[in-house]
Structures are given as structure tokens and as C-alpha cells.
Design an enzyme around this catalytic site. Sequence first.
Site, PDB file in Angstrom:
ATOM      1  N   ARG A   1       0.836  -1.213   0.000  1.00 40.86           N
ATOM      2  CA  ARG A   1       0.000   0.000   0.000  1.00 40.86           C
ATOM      3  C   ARG A   1       0.867   1.259   0.000  1.00 40.86           C
ATOM      4  O   ARG A   1       0.452   2.320  -0.464  1.00 40.86           O
ATOM      5  CB  ARG A   1      -0.991   0.012   1.174  1.00 40.86           C
ATOM      6  CG  ARG A   1      -1.886   1.262   1.194  1.00 40.86           C
ATOM      7  CD  ARG A   1      -3.159   1.108   2.021  1.00 40.86           C
ATOM      8  NE  ARG A   1      -2.927   0.435   3.274  1.00 40.86           N
ATOM      9  CZ  ARG A   1      -2.312   0.986   4.326  1.00 40.86           C
ATOM     10  NH1 ARG A   1      -1.892   2.224   4.290  1.00 40.86           N
ATOM     11  NH2 ARG A   1      -2.137   0.284   5.433  1.00 40.86           N
TER      12      ARG A   1
ATOM     13  N   ASP B   1      -7.041  16.798 -16.385  1.00 39.56           N
ATOM     14  CA  ASP B   1      -7.281  15.407 -16.760  1.00 39.56           C
ATOM     15  C   ASP B   1      -6.810  15.282 -18.211  1.00 39.56           C
ATOM     16  O   ASP B   1      -7.417  15.837 -19.122  1.00 39.56           O
ATOM     17  CB  ASP B   1      -8.777  15.100 -16.623  1.00 39.56           C
ATOM     18  CG  ASP B   1      -9.101  13.642 -16.894  1.00 39.56           C
ATOM     19  OD1 ASP B   1      -8.354  12.989 -17.658  1.00 39.56           O
ATOM     20  OD2 ASP B   1     -10.123  13.158 -16.369  1.00 39.56           O
TER      21      ASP B   1
ATOM     22  N   TYR C   1     -15.142  15.058 -17.043  1.00 39.29           N
ATOM     23  CA  TYR C   1     -15.648  13.694 -16.865  1.00 39.29           C
ATOM     24  C   TYR C   1     -16.721  13.658 -15.768  1.00 39.29           C
ATOM     25  O   TYR C   1     -16.531  14.232 -14.689  1.00 39.29           O
ATOM     26  CB  TYR C   1     -14.468  12.776 -16.509  1.00 39.29           C
ATOM     27  CG  TYR C   1     -14.863  11.347 -16.285  1.00 39.29           C
ATOM     28  CD1 TYR C   1     -15.235  10.536 -17.360  1.00 39.29           C
ATOM     29  CD2 TYR C   1     -14.878  10.803 -15.006  1.00 39.29           C
ATOM     30  CE1 TYR C   1     -15.608   9.225 -17.154  1.00 39.29           C
ATOM     31  CE2 TYR C   1     -15.247   9.489 -14.791  1.00 39.29           C
ATOM     32  CZ  TYR C   1     -15.612   8.701 -15.867  1.00 39.29           C
ATOM     33  OH  TYR C   1     -15.992   7.394 -15.664  1.00 39.29           O
TER      34      TYR C   1
ATOM     35  N   LYS D   1      -7.912   3.875 -20.027  1.00 34.63           N
ATOM     36  CA  LYS D   1      -8.152   4.235 -21.425  1.00 34.63           C
ATOM     37  C   LYS D   1      -6.875   4.039 -22.253  1.00 34.63           C
ATOM     38  O   LYS D   1      -6.424   2.928 -22.409  1.00 34.63           O
ATOM     39  CB  LYS D   1      -8.693   5.666 -21.493  1.00 34.63           C
ATOM     40  CG  LYS D   1      -9.761   5.979 -20.447  1.00 34.63           C
ATOM     41  CD  LYS D   1     -11.035   5.178 -20.606  1.00 34.63           C
ATOM     42  CE  LYS D   1     -11.962   5.236 -19.390  1.00 34.63           C
ATOM     43  NZ  LYS D   1     -12.329   6.553 -18.906  1.00 34.63           N
TER      44      LYS D   1
END
Length: 391
Positions: A55, A180, A108, A205
Site C-alpha cells: 500500500r 485530466d 468527466y 483508457k
Amino acid sequence: MNEKPRLNTKSVRGRIVRAHRDRPVVEPIFQSATFEASSFDTLLRVPSADRFYTRYGNPTFTATETRIAELEGADGALVFASGMAAIGTALLAVLRAGDHLVVQSDIYGGALAFIGEWLPRYGIDSTRIEPDDPDGFERAMRKNTRAIYIESPSNPMLKVVDLKRIAELGRRHGAVTMIDNTFATPINQRPHEFGIDIVLHSGTKFLSGHSDLVCGAVTGTKALIEELSRARRSFGGVMDPHASWLLMRGMKTLALRVERQNENALRLARHLQGRPGVRRVHYPLLEDHPQRALVRSQMAGGGGVVSVELDLSPEATRRFVESLMVILLAGSLGGVESFATIPALTTHAMIPASDLERQGITENLVRFAVGVEDAEDLIEDIDQALATVAS
Ligand SMILES: *Cc1c(COP(=O)(O)O)cnc(C)c1O
């Protein structure tokens, strides 16, 4: 030796370092939740470690992050479990109660929901600005504006925002600028070169590129990445090492894929322009794009997304999309396969109808996410589907 490899070389190899002999060509996967320490001294030197507990970090992440940072031209990068994990973690790490955020209105949907629904619960207010109203960003700035958040080109109308101007505005007001960059990819646009502070990606993507992963990434200065790394540890949105390895594998063909997608998308856009049954084509590199000069000044390619307003009823538009054979009816984008969707009914369904109409996101607007197939097959597919609904 070439110190500054070009984009295809960078995708495949990253920075060229010749010290690496007697090593595998492909980075190994460290599929391990934790790491054995040689002594308590090393175990206690936790903070910068990518060999402590996954983590906190993992050598597989480090290899992938180094590649992303090199492609974006940033000091550092972090990978996340999803694009939204990257976006949410970055926003929460930058903002605090009482802060104000200036945000582009057509970003988005998931990011807009995070900013509109969740941030107010923590006392963070925002003002939404249309992408083609550059003065609006300036006017919206307040004393407590801590960050400016943009997306360029935008989804699905492919409007662009002036990166240099936003970066200057942020610097003048001491606000962090965030973009973004999912749609453009570092192959077509590197926002740090224009002075933007934080670059965000849905790695789901183009970066991974094969529609088989959900992941995200952030790039920025060393100081920002250190702060975000602490936030990632606390919020916990890390990737799985195997997924990170797959992302790295996908990125080796990033430049190759994106160049082909640029080419296919431009051909598709040009074919559709002026074709009977087509009202309007939205693509950054078309001659009639309203911000053409700006596109040319900050993008090297138009990207893989084309949106088309059809001269059809909402029902016929649905039948058109369902009649496609090569192009798949699916959300998402950036994969090697081409997709088509109707944003008003799918990706943007949660946005109020009045906002959709103002932005031109109507039920006869089809968004194509163009893959790497032969352009002729995609064009023939669209033509046969248009002929099917016309008959
Ligand atoms: C898909 C997408 C996101 C969200 O990413 P996930 O990986 O689905 O969490 C964010 N921004 C843009 C532009 C996207 O297309």
C-alpha cells in the site's frame, strides 16, 4: 548515446540507461503484499520505501510510474486503482475545508460528481466555467481559490482549454492547476510543458490501451508527488502489482497505438464531414474546429475520439449504433478496439437535461472511440449502418 529519446523509444524503453546488463528485458512483477527486511534499521526506514508494504509502494509500481513520468516530462508519478482514485486522492490532498475550486463545466462525469456532491461535505466550494469562456476562469478566482481543474480536450464535445493561460492564472493566484489528460495522452499533449502542476489520467483508457484494466495515474513535481504518495497511503487506492505490470506492458505501444488512433480518427472525421445524414462532426484537428489555432499550439495530434451529430431521430440514432458491426457498442475509450456510444444516454445520463442541451449533448450525438483497426473497415461499417437506418 541519445539522452532524449523520442516518443516511440520512450514508450518502449523509458530513459535509456546502459548500466542495466544481466537483467530481464521485461520488468519482473513483485506480486507481494510485504517485503522482508535485512534488519530493524531498514524496516524502520519506512517513508520513501517501495519495498516495505505494497500500500506504500512496490517496485512494480515504481517501474510503471517512472515510465509515465518520463512520458509526461514530470519529476514523478503515482499509479492508482482507477482514474477516479487518482482524481479523488489528488483533489483531497490539495484542498482543505474553506477552500474554493474553479472547475471546467464539461469534465468527466465522475469527477464532476466528486466535486459537486462530495467536496461540499468537507466544506469545499466550487465554481463551474464553460471551456470556451477563458475570461470566466479569471473572473471566478477568489482569495480562497486553492486549485483550478480542467480537462482538454473535453468529453464528448472535444473543446479545448488554453493550458498556458490556465497555468499563468494559477501561478498569479497561488492556485494549483490540475488537468485530466486522459483524452490527449502524453503523445499528443504534455501539459507540464505549459506550466500545469498536476496531470491526471484514467489509465483504463489509452495508457493501458487494451480495455482489460481499470487504473489511474498522477504526475507532478517531486514535492507534489511526495504529498500525494502520503495521501495514497492513507486513502488506500493503490493498484495491484500485476495490474501495474500490465499497464507497463500496455504503455510500450502507447505512441504506436495513439499515432494510429490519431490517423484513424482524422480519416473517420473527414469522411463523415459533409456526408448526407451527418449534421456536424466534432474533432480537434478539423478545419472548422472553433479553437483551431489553440489546438495547433498545444496538441501534436487530435486523439482517438470523434463525436458526430447525426441528422436522425433519437430512435434512429440508437438503431444506427446497434447496426454497427466492427465498432462495438460500449462505453469507455482508448482501447485497440473501436467503440461507439450515445453520451446523452450513457456516460452523461446523470447530468441534468438542461445542461446537456446547452452543451449540445443531444440524443443524436454519437461518440466514436477509435481503435487501431483499418480505417477503411471502420468507414465501411459506419456507411453500412447509416444505410441500414435510412432504408
Ligand atoms: C474514464 C475516465 C475517467 C475515470 O477513470 P476510471 O479509470 O474509470 O476511474 C476520468 N477521466 C476521463 C476523461 C475518463 O475518460
